[in-house]
Write a protein that holds these residues in place. Structure first.
Motif, PDB file in Angstrom:
ATOM      1  N   GLU A   1       0.810  -1.219   0.000  1.00  0.00           N
ATOM      2  CA  GLU A   1       0.000   0.000   0.000  1.00  0.00           C
ATOM      3  C   GLU A   1       0.841   1.265   0.000  1.00  0.00           C
ATOM      4  O   GLU A   1       0.319   2.352  -0.242  1.00  0.00           O
TER       5      GLU A   1
ATOM      6  N   ARG B   1      -7.504   0.857   2.013  1.00  0.00           N
ATOM      7  CA  ARG B   1      -7.111   0.738   3.432  1.00  0.00           C
ATOM      8  C   ARG B   1      -7.576   1.945   4.233  1.00  0.00           C
ATOM      9  O   ARG B   1      -8.149   1.791   5.330  1.00  0.00           O
TER      10      ARG B   1
ATOM     11  N   LYS C   1     -10.233   2.063   7.414  1.00  0.00           N
ATOM     12  CA  LYS C   1      -9.686   2.144   8.763  1.00  0.00           C
ATOM     13  C   LYS C   1      -9.296   3.547   9.231  1.00  0.00           C
ATOM     14  O   LYS C   1      -9.169   3.776  10.435  1.00  0.00           O
TER      15      LYS C   1
END
Length: 364
Positions: free
Chosen positions: A301, A333, A337
């Motif tokens: 990522e 992601r 989150k």
């Protein structure tokens, strides 16, 4: 709750790296039902460089940077349920802290919100009589822009009762993928103001690689670089308003994050640009700092560089296809989150606990 928040600026990101943090977090807290008033001094030409209009989710009060202006807005702290003094206001910070906390109602929650904890701790650690150190025992809560466990331990050793990091995050309504803009086209872009504890690291991770990659295009955004000698393949834009950040992040092969020296040494302090770039689906290259994996997975990522040599190697091997895949993974992601809605719930819970404790065991 009615929150009186004394910070640098909500309306302008000019010489104010905390602007997007304030906006994303306070907007999300307003969505939880809090009534927010943000007080900002009229300094550094920020009001002439506004990049948002006064929002409908907060009342913004701009005050004159003089004793009379401060006295006027400090008095309003008395009507709030929560009084917040942020670090780095830029005008009489120590006096602002003293005045607004003195004006706070007896039952109000008193919060110091540190948006540059490594620098603050370095400043106050060796000064036993520092105004912030004197204030800590009378405060209910210290919230920080980052720093993780090292910052929590340091603040507690100085007398803070409760300390919680509220990390930077993404506001998905503000930062998102857009079509590339030729004005921001580059192989590697970096956005950051020229600051003393950042400049050497920008030389290492950005300007040095540019000098040894003369056929690649580098784009530098941010204030203060006008007098700095730059390699001929580095194009300097000057200040880039927040309304252009999506285009800036979506128009380069990769976007670079370079932490200030104090942030890198402390770790666990991802800058706003990390989440802005990820939210826009950009391929992010970051300098190495402890705790990266808590936010983005290295190699999947985000790409991590230990020095300028790593940046050159990463950029040399990076294809548009891999850059696109990394950017898409990072965006997924942070959406799952690391949005400001997540952070606002964390901050809200901290404030609620502090309010309960103040009722049970008054501070000060």
């Amino acid at each position: 709750m009615r929150i009186a928040f004394y910070g640098s600026s909500l309306l302008s990101s000019y010489w104010n790296g905390a602007a997007t943090y304030y906006r994303g977090l306070l907007r999300a807290m307003a969505a939880l039902g809090h009534e927010i008033t943000f007080y900002e001094p009229d300094i550094l030409g920020r009001q002439a460089h506004r990049d948002i209009a006064p929002p409908d989710w907060a009342r913004v009060v701009v005050y004159a940077a003089d004793p009379e202006g401060l006295a006027r807005v400090a008095a309003e702290a008395g009507g709030a349920d929560v009084v917040v003094k942020a670090s780095g206001v830029g005008f009489a910070d120590d006096i602002v802290l003293e005045r607004v906390m003195a004006e706070a109602a007896p039952g109000a929650v008193r919060v110091f919100w540190d948006v540059d904890a490594p620098a603050t701790l370095a400043e106050i650690g060796a000064v036993p009589d520092h105004p912030i150190r004197r204030a800590l025992p009378g405060l209910d809560l210290v919230l920080t822009y980052g720093g993780g466990a090292p910052v929590v331990a340091a603040y507690r050793s100085l007398g803070a009762r409760e300390v919680t990091p509220i990390f930077n995050a993404l506001d998905p309504d503000t930062h998102f993928p857009v079509a590339p803009d030729p004005h921001f086209a580059a192989d590697l872009s970096f956005l950051g103001n020229r600051l003393p504890d950042r400049e050497d690291r920008v030389e290492t991770f950005f300007l040095g690689p540019a000098a040894v990659m003369p056929k690649r295009g580098f784009l530098l955004g941010g204030a203060g670089w006008e007098e700095r000698a730059l390699p001929p393949n580095v194009r300097h834009l000057g200040h880039v308003g927040t309304d252009a950040h999506n285009a800036f992040n979506c128009s380069a092969l990769a976007v670079l994050n370079v932490s200030r020296a104090s942030m890198a040494s402390m770790g666990f302090s991802p800058a706003t640009r990390v989440f802005e770039a990820a939210g826009a689906g950009a391929c992010l290259i970051t300098d190495a700092w402890e705790g990266i994996g808590q936010f983005l997975a290295p190699g999947r990522e985000v790409l991590v560089a230990r020095d300028g040599v790593d940046v050159v190697e990463i950029l040399s091997d990076l294809t548009p296809e891999r850059a696109r895949a990394l950017g898409e993974a990072a965006r997924a992601r942070v959406l799952a989150k690391h949005c400001y809605a997540h952070r606002a719930r964390e901050a809200d819970a901290c404030i609620a606990r502090a309010a309960t404790l103040r009722r049970e065991v008054p501070v000060g």
